[in-house]
Every structure is written in structure tokens, then in C-alpha cells.
Design an enzyme around this catalytic site. Sequence first.
Site, PDB file in Angstrom:
ATOM      1  N   SER A  13       4.176 -13.060  -6.147  1.00 43.61           N
ATOM      2  CA  SER A  13       3.871 -14.332  -5.491  1.00 43.61           C
ATOM      3  C   SER A  13       5.019 -14.656  -4.552  1.00 43.61           C
ATOM      4  O   SER A  13       6.173 -14.386  -4.857  1.00 43.61           O
ATOM      5  CB  SER A  13       3.714 -15.427  -6.546  1.00 43.61           C
ATOM      6  N   LYS A  50       5.616 -14.222 -11.162  1.00 38.83           N
ATOM      7  CA  LYS A  50       4.235 -13.760 -11.088  1.00 38.83           C
ATOM      8  C   LYS A  50       4.101 -12.260 -10.847  1.00 38.83           C
ATOM      9  O   LYS A  50       4.853 -11.661 -10.096  1.00 38.83           O
ATOM     10  CB  LYS A  50       3.487 -14.488  -9.964  1.00 38.83           C
ATOM     11  N   GLU A  53      -8.645  -7.888  -8.020  1.00 38.22           N
ATOM     12  CA  GLU A  53      -9.252  -9.062  -7.375  1.00 38.22           C
ATOM     13  C   GLU A  53      -9.920  -8.690  -6.052  1.00 38.22           C
ATOM     14  O   GLU A  53     -11.021  -9.152  -5.743  1.00 38.22           O
ATOM     15  CB  GLU A  53      -8.189 -10.139  -7.133  1.00 38.22           C
TER      16      GLU A  53
END
Length: 466
Positions: free
Chosen positions: A286, A292, A299
Site C-alpha cells: 500500500s 499492508k 483481485e
Amino acid sequence: MKNNSPVSRSGRFAGGPAADVARFTESISFDWRLWRHDILGSMAHAEMLHKIGVLTKSEVRAIVRGLDAIGREIRAGKFKWNSALEDVHMNIEAELTRRVPAGAKLHTARSRNDQVALDIRLWLRDEIKSLLGEIVDLQRVLVLLGERNADVLIPGYTHLQRAQPVYLAHHLLAYVEMFERDCERLWDCHSRVNVCPLGSGAIAGSTLPLKRELVAKLLGFVDASGRPQLTQNSMDAVSDRDFAVEFCADAALLAIHVSRLAEDLILWAGAEFNFIKIADAYTTGSSLMPQKKNPDIAELARGKTGRVVGNLMSLLTLLKGLPMTYNRDLQEDKERLFDTVDTVRATIRLMASMLRNTKFNRAACDRAASDPALLATDLADYLVRKGMPFRQAHHVVGAVVALSEKTVKPLNALTLAELQSVDKTFSRDALGVFDLDKAMAKRNIVGAPGTREVARQLVVWRKRLT
Ligand code: ARG
């Protein structure tokens, strides 16, 4: 005739198209990738034209040599595509004719309408074969992960709620089954792609005695027993894109299967499940939150399903209500088809490599699978074995679950007395139901996640995929 004018306007037209018209109608910017198949088709056509006396031996040799040289230049990135020549077919033919005068005879009894139908079929045939290879590779990774974690159990879920214990391998093999059906569908589609439309001309075949079987054989349009496969209606042949729709539909379902696998992996990678750890190289960070690690490949795999399904919708809409036969609308088929092929191939390839770099967290899986509530149905089966009707057993075990919630004790910690307070049918062996290994050993019917059955399925798939 101006230099910039394609052969398709020769004679009838006063000049080339207006610049904006050329820009709007060209397809060379995307159909150039059919070049290899366009050349193969032209070579076979030339061979046939020689057999029927339209080309001499030396003319056909010169044409084949010329096409070969052009092909080498294209491969090397040295060929100059000219958008004024509209598409790949006219670009190659114009350059060939510039180099080899006999090139002017190559388009005898051929139209771009049957030529483009041929090129797409040839191209798609190759793409289907390579896509099948990618799917098999993904299946292999899934089997490998199942084998490596052969004794790992996880909860199986319905409604995303814990339902019953299953071997992780059983869950993974569910995807192997889905992908196997995808392969079958693609092979079936391949049999309809593998039909030669050349000889259909613009719409109505030709007055020349073309040897269509010969062309079909030269290009490998044959069935399993070597019989040439020819389209049987010239009007259908030049306007049929069913095979492209079929492929896109198969690809859409394949993408949907991949999206489901992606979703499982995304869930499993989260702290709430913590079943898997995807290697750093296959995750992303991130820009704000330093802690993260995101499963972006999965995804994106899930997200790309949207465009694959969209491509199918585009194609269907493109074909709706088209009058017979070829209409320029059909030029719009290619980008959707190309995008579908590129997207599903890249997605499957990345999913396979991500899975190769994914480890299962045994401890977390064990913890989740050892929830005794997962065996509530086994407890009902226990009562059924004692002669109780299943509906009654379901009710009794429901009451046992309620008792366990009330007493804040896991199901397997209830005493015999507590069980019997719900129903007298329970005897001392009732608590044995919660032995997970024994519970798994009992599920040995075909297709169930029993210990022996899953091991057998792993062996079956391992053999099938090698
Ligand atoms: N570029 C065209 C297509 O992709 C080739 C066929 C053109 N035929 C025609 N009659 N203009 O469909």
C-alpha cells in the site's frame, strides 16, 4: 490512381479515401497480428491455384518465396504497415505484388470476406491450443498443492459459513474439475473453429473449379480421421462468427471460474482466515499503510472477468440483426476476440505462478477445521444409525447445539448426561463422532472428501494431467 489507394478502390474510384475515413475504417492497427495466418492461408491458396492451372509452377514458387520473405520481415519488426491499405490482407498482398508480379493473381477466386474468416479461424485454432496448455498448467499447480498438503483439513463453507470439514485437496480439486469442463468446452469449440471457409469468395463462391478439399488439407482443417472440413454454405461462411462467440462464451465461463478461485484466495490470505501466505513477489504494498500486503493478482484476476464477459456481450450485440452476409460491422469482432484471448491467458498464467508461490498455513487450517460444530451433521448421522428418522435427528442435534451455546461449551465437551438430557438415544459412543480423523475416514463414497477418496482423486488427476 493515387499511390495511397488500396486495390479495393481500383478502377471504380477516383482516388483514395479521405484521411478521416481511412482512420475510421482501418483495421491494420489491430489485425496485423493475423499476419502469420494470413500468409499461411495465401500460400495454400496459391498452391491450389497452381493445381487448377491459374498459376504456373514458377509463379507459385515466387509467391511463396515472396510471402516467406515478407513474413520474416514482419517477425523482425521491419515491415512497414500502411494504414491506407486498410488491413493486414491488403498490406501483405500489395507488398507481395510490388515484389512479385504474379502476386496480382493471388486474389483469384478469393475475397477478403472469406480470407478474414479463414485467418481468424486459423489464428483462433492456435490460440485455443495454447490456452488449453495454460489451463492444464493451472490444474497441475492445484493438484500439486493438494498433494503437498494432502492431510490438511479446512472447513468447507456454504453461505460463507463453516459447514463441514473437507480436505484442502478436495477444495482445490473442485477447481480442477471446473477447469476440466472448460477444457472440454474449448475442445468442442475447436471442432467448429476447425472448418475451412476459403472458396466462399465474397458471398457466392467462384466460377473457377477451386479445390477446396486440397486447401483445407494443406491448412490442417481435418477431423480426427483426416477428412477435410469445409463450410457448406458460402453465404453462411463469410458472415458466420458463431465460433468466435462460442469461444468468448467458453472464455467467459473460464474467467468466472478463475474469479471464484481468486475470491477464495483473497479470503484465505486475509487475517481472518490466514490459511495462505502468498510470496512477497506475488503481492503488492500500500502506498500509505506500511503493514499492508495485498493479493492484487487475485483481485485483478477477479476484476478482469468483467471485460471478458463484456467482450462476449459486445460480440453478441455486434451480430444481432445483421443482414446477410458480410457487413463491415464484422471487423469489430477482432479486438474483442484478441482482448479475450490475451486477458484469459495472462490471468491464468499469473494465477498459476502465484499459486506456485503460495504456502498453506497448516496451523490456522487445523484450528479452523477442528471446530466440533463442523461435525454436527455427523452426530445426526450417528442417531440415524441408531434408527432415528433423519428429520428427528436433525431436530435433536439442533437442540444439542443450542445447549452447547447456552452452556458455552463446545459440542465435543458436552457430557453424556447432557446429551441424554436432550435425547435418550445417545449412548457412550456418541462422543466418538468428534474424532476428526475417523470422521474423515467415513466419507468414502465417490466424490466425497473422505480420506481414501481424496487420495484416490489426487492420483487420478496426477495421472490425467501428466
Ligand atoms: N478488415 C476487414 C474485416 O476485418 C476485412 C474484410 C473486409 N471486407 C470488405 N468487404 N470490406 O472484416
